[in-house]
Design a protein around this motif. Sequence first.
Motif, PDB file in Angstrom:
ATOM      1  N   LEU A   1      25.026 -10.980   1.196  1.00  0.00           N
ATOM      2  CA  LEU A   1      26.183 -10.899   1.481  1.00  0.00           C
ATOM      3  C   LEU A   1      27.055 -11.000   2.266  1.00  0.00           C
ATOM      4  O   LEU A   1      27.528 -12.115   2.610  1.00  0.00           O
ATOM      5  CB  LEU A   1      25.737  -9.189   1.591  1.00  0.00           C
ATOM      6  CG  LEU A   1      25.380  -8.417   0.676  1.00  0.00           C
ATOM      7  CD1 LEU A   1      24.900  -6.902   1.324  1.00  0.00           C
ATOM      8  CD2 LEU A   1      26.644  -7.839  -0.145  1.00  0.00           C
ATOM      9  N   SER A   2      25.880 -12.146   2.752  1.00  0.00           N
ATOM     10  CA  SER A   2      26.387 -13.515   4.818  1.00  0.00           C
ATOM     11  C   SER A   2      27.094 -14.825   3.512  1.00  0.00           C
ATOM     12  O   SER A   2      27.825 -14.687   3.970  1.00  0.00           O
ATOM     13  CB  SER A   2      25.312 -13.305   5.093  1.00  0.00           C
ATOM     14  OG  SER A   2      24.101 -13.843   4.447  1.00  0.00           O
ATOM     15  N   LEU A   3      26.525 -15.118   2.519  1.00  0.00           N
ATOM     16  CA  LEU A   3      26.929 -16.480   1.934  1.00  0.00           C
ATOM     17  C   LEU A   3      27.640 -15.713   1.085  1.00  0.00           C
ATOM     18  O   LEU A   3      29.161 -16.555   1.169  1.00  0.00           O
ATOM     19  CB  LEU A   3      25.826 -16.268   0.278  1.00  0.00           C
ATOM     20  CG  LEU A   3      26.118 -17.806  -0.060  1.00  0.00           C
ATOM     21  CD1 LEU A   3      26.441 -19.000   1.336  1.00  0.00           C
ATOM     22  CD2 LEU A   3      25.045 -17.818  -1.014  1.00  0.00           C
ATOM     23  N   GLY A   4      28.591 -14.686   0.430  1.00  0.00           N
ATOM     24  CA  GLY A   4      29.283 -14.255   0.708  1.00  0.00           C
ATOM     25  C   GLY A   4      30.649 -14.000   1.063  1.00  0.00           C
ATOM     26  O   GLY A   4      31.980 -14.047   1.228  1.00  0.00           O
TER      27      GLY A   4
ATOM     28  N   LEU B   1      32.094 -17.753   2.705  1.00  0.00           N
ATOM     29  CA  LEU B   1      32.841 -17.629   1.432  1.00  0.00           C
ATOM     30  C   LEU B   1      33.979 -17.750   1.215  1.00  0.00           C
ATOM     31  O   LEU B   1      34.749 -18.244   0.810  1.00  0.00           O
ATOM     32  CB  LEU B   1      32.399 -18.510   0.318  1.00  0.00           C
ATOM     33  CG  LEU B   1      30.663 -18.834  -0.444  1.00  0.00           C
ATOM     34  CD1 LEU B   1      30.015 -19.190  -1.881  1.00  0.00           C
ATOM     35  CD2 LEU B   1      31.107 -20.400   0.308  1.00  0.00           C
ATOM     36  N   SER B   2      34.250 -15.653   1.017  1.00  0.00           N
ATOM     37  CA  SER B   2      35.361 -15.589   1.612  1.00  0.00           C
ATOM     38  C   SER B   2      36.301 -15.243   2.561  1.00  0.00           C
ATOM     39  O   SER B   2      36.857 -15.359   2.620  1.00  0.00           O
ATOM     40  CB  SER B   2      35.174 -13.854   1.571  1.00  0.00           C
ATOM     41  OG  SER B   2      34.516 -13.110   2.862  1.00  0.00           O
TER      42      SER B   2
END
Length: 75
Positions: free
Chosen positions: A38-41, A44-45
């Motif tokens: 979730l933190s990577l998403g 990136l978003s």
Amino acid sequence: MQNIRSFFVIITAIAALAAAALLTASLTVAFMGTLAVLSLGKALSSRLKPVPVRAKTKQNDMRVWNDGRGTIIDM
């Protein structure tokens, strides 16, 4: 007979504690993996979003004049 029964009770208790510890560890790893994804998403978003451009209006100029009846200030 009493010693054998105590031995099996102790072995069963150790196995139950080991199973509980394994379940706790696996749930912790799964939770950390979910948080990492979730933190990577989110990171990136936020990079993919366009940067907003601040537009300045020409309303910053203040006009002041006198029409004979009083001073007019146009903001």
